[in-house]
Design an enzyme around this catalytic site. Sequence first.
Site, short mmCIF file in Angstrom:
data_model
loop_
_atom_site.label_atom_id
_atom_site.label_comp_id
_atom_site.label_asym_id
_atom_site.label_seq_id
_atom_site.Cartn_x
_atom_site.Cartn_y
_atom_site.Cartn_z
N GLY A 1 0.82 -1.21 0.00
CA GLY A 1 0.00 0.00 0.00
C GLY A 1 0.86 1.26 0.00
O GLY A 1 0.45 2.31 -0.50
N GLU B 1 10.69 -4.36 0.79
CA GLU B 1 10.20 -5.07 1.99
C GLU B 1 10.46 -6.57 1.85
O GLU B 1 10.92 -7.23 2.77
CB GLU B 1 8.70 -4.81 2.17
CG GLU B 1 8.40 -3.36 2.58
CD GLU B 1 6.92 -3.00 2.58
OE1 GLU B 1 6.59 -2.03 3.25
OE2 GLU B 1 6.12 -3.66 1.91
C1 5RP Z 1 4.03 -0.45 2.55
C2 5RP Z 1 3.35 -1.57 3.23
C3 5RP Z 1 2.72 -1.30 4.56
O1 5RP Z 1 3.23 -2.20 5.49
C4 5RP Z 1 1.24 -1.48 4.46
O2 5RP Z 1 0.77 -0.62 3.43
C5 5RP Z 1 0.54 -1.13 5.78
O3 5RP Z 1 0.64 0.25 6.00
P1 5RP Z 1 0.08 0.94 7.31
O4 5RP Z 1 0.91 0.47 8.45
O5 5RP Z 1 0.26 2.41 7.03
O6 5RP Z 1 -1.36 0.56 7.47
O7 5RP Z 1 3.27 -2.67 2.76
O8 5RP Z 1 4.46 -0.81 1.27
#
Ligand code: 5RP
Length: 224
Positions: free
Chosen positions: A96, A103
Amino acid sequence: MTQDELKRAVACAAIDYVVDDEIIGVGTGSTANFFIDELAKIKHRIKGAVASSEATAARLRSHGIAVFDLNEVDYMSVYIDGADEITYQGAMIKGGGAALTREKIVASVAEYFICIADGSKLVQTLGSFPLPVEVIPMAEAVVTRKLATLGGEPRLRVKEGKAVLTDNGNIIIDVVGLTISHPAEMERQINDIVGVVTVGLFAQRAANICLLGTPEGVKTLRFE
Ligand code: 5RP
């Protein structure tokens, strides 16, 4: 409790998994940011961190935490990161925040993946959250056509009228409307499409533990 309070609670709980005198892998996103802020309080206990994005590296450095290049590190006990969705088996959708490739790379070096997430992220089946796919820009059209055959609707991620670019200079195609019953299989299938850098399915290497923030407190889900 607000979603941010739940995120902060799991970020605090994750500190128990930090191994003294070691380098830790750190994820990206708002939950990871809360974790970095907690990590800063015990920074004297660790050697430093490997960051999964430029944003995370900047936040770690702003707290005076040493940031190591992954090429200098051959072992980490733990990688700590958030998720967009996580199943009861530990498979996740991530990306997201467009950091999915780094990652996945940083997580691959760690022995344990500790997912920190508020309770809204726990799902029976992945797919309500659009599935992010990092793609080499020249392959946008061909990858979009192939992703469309999976049953969802691929959409280029755009912000303020421009394609979002990852830290690696690539685009993100989000696939909307999938029901992902076999995440490891779909991860393999999408990664096999020429032009795809990484799919944001973390199933072949799922989380080992999830610290889940709920109004009743932080729950620990173990997947092994
Ligand atoms: C970023 C990610 C984040 O871990 C995922 O989007 C969750 O985000 P948040 O902690 O803001 O809810 O995969 O690439």
